[in-house]
Design an enzyme around this catalytic site. Sequence first.
Site, PDB file in Angstrom:
ATOM      1  N   GLY A  75      43.375  32.444  45.988  1.00 17.32           N
ATOM      2  CA  GLY A  75      44.236  32.230  47.207  1.00 17.32           C
ATOM      3  C   GLY A  75      44.600  30.836  47.513  1.00 17.32           C
ATOM      4  O   GLY A  75      45.867  30.500  47.822  1.00 17.32           O
ATOM      5  N   LYS A 120      31.771  26.918  44.373  1.00 14.46           N
ATOM      6  CA  LYS A 120      30.466  27.096  43.490  1.00 14.46           C
ATOM      7  C   LYS A 120      30.661  27.292  41.959  1.00 14.46           C
ATOM      8  O   LYS A 120      31.615  28.035  41.766  1.00 14.46           O
ATOM      9  CB  LYS A 120      29.716  28.388  44.074  1.00 14.46           C
ATOM     10  CG  LYS A 120      29.232  28.106  45.469  1.00 14.46           C
ATOM     11  CD  LYS A 120      28.706  29.163  46.131  1.00 14.46           C
ATOM     12  CE  LYS A 120      28.086  29.184  47.351  1.00 14.46           C
ATOM     13  NZ  LYS A 120      27.283  30.442  47.974  1.00 14.46           N
ATOM     14  N   GLY A 168      39.763  37.263  42.719  1.00 11.64           N
ATOM     15  CA  GLY A 168      38.728  37.974  42.030  1.00 11.64           C
ATOM     16  C   GLY A 168      39.024  38.945  40.952  1.00 11.64           C
ATOM     17  O   GLY A 168      38.303  38.870  39.789  1.00 11.64           O
ATOM     18  N   ARG A 179      52.620  40.028  49.178  1.00  8.90           N
ATOM     19  CA  ARG A 179      52.080  41.396  48.268  1.00  8.90           C
ATOM     20  C   ARG A 179      53.119  42.560  48.550  1.00  8.90           C
ATOM     21  O   ARG A 179      53.220  43.426  47.774  1.00  8.90           O
ATOM     22  CB  ARG A 179      50.724  41.689  48.772  1.00  8.90           C
ATOM     23  CG  ARG A 179      49.612  40.487  48.498  1.00  8.90           C
ATOM     24  CD  ARG A 179      48.198  40.753  48.583  1.00  8.90           C
ATOM     25  NE  ARG A 179      47.395  39.852  47.908  1.00  8.90           N
ATOM     26  CZ  ARG A 179      46.021  39.760  48.292  1.00  8.90           C
ATOM     27  NH1 ARG A 179      45.395  40.558  49.192  1.00  8.90           N
ATOM     28  NH2 ARG A 179      45.320  39.130  47.582  1.00  8.90           N
TER      29      ARG A 179
END
Length: 389
Positions: free
Chosen positions: A348, A194, A371, A34
Amino acid sequence: MRTLKDLDPRGKRVLVRVDYNVPIKEGKVQDETRILESLPTLRHLLDQGASLVLLSHLGRPKGVDPKYSLAPVAEALGRHLPRVRFVPHSPGSEEAYQAVGALMAGEVALLENVRFEPGEEKNDPDLAARYARLGEAFVLDAFGSAHRAHASVVGVARLLPSFAGLLMEKEVKALSRLLRDPEKPYAVVIGGAKVSDKIGVIENLLPRIDRLLIGGAMAFTFIKALGGEVGKSLVEEDRLDLAKDLLRRAESLGVRVHLPVDVVAAERIEAGVETRTFPADAIPVPYMGLDIGPKTQVAFAEALKGARTVFWNGPMGVFEVPPFDQGTLAVGRAVAALEGAFTVVGGGDSVAAVNRLGLKDRFSHVSTGGGASLEYLEKGTLPGIEVLE
């Protein structure tokens, strides 16, 4: 969206929101990805004669906590840029304001973790105003935080002339291609635990795609919804009807759905545990499916062949515990092998797999925001993008 082309930074003190939420162990940064991704924007501004004040979050501290200090990040950044200094005061404080006041052109100040400020995540207008004093222009280059309407992302952007950094621009450009006129055939590979985490993305992409490959624990909710026996595998019992509905919708849209045909299973999740391979819809108790099996690896690679656009998000198994990482690595290799396709990976574990394989350069775009990329593909925009328009 306003970009750096619209900003003349000469002689200005520019406030830049970066995403330095990096892993730190014993005071040392473990992965500089990053930091490296932020360098093109920072160098562009410095080369044009600006001084820079950098804001970032790190982790989820509950108030001020030395464990979440950005001091090690400043040390790492200093290896890539000259004249970097760390300002160890809360970024909204008078001390921080005084410290950046004397910055000269070409100098960089990294302030302490914005999440040490109680008003950061509430987008407190008073805190945003204190941030705004730190610069004469604001550049948002933290795509990984652009889905959060926080003071250092959205609040301050409303108070200063605001622009997207080069990383932010690159992310939006790549992800928008997945929504607007994607080249066909278009395949999406979705994994993770999920269905509920990915439902918005699947629903928004379904009318645009041709093939949907589902792996990870979320596949068991679909397999059980179709009447399969999944042993002790993770299932979202309250989402079985939703899974059936998604499969019906995919069929009506002509989308080919690929579910695992076999799985690598074990009685518990731990490295070196004894494993067995079962058909994905015939897993006996007490076993749980923990990765896609060898036949599925081949079937998924086959299903990806000929695709011209691919989006991949989420692992195919419990990636962090070998040997349940093999399915994810196999998908990484299969996507990387596609010639001439536009390929995007986010999330990730998926990105970690690509990096571990050393195949990052074989992907058209590796997203820095898990996200944020999912929310963008679900909604077509983000709070951090809207504020720059």
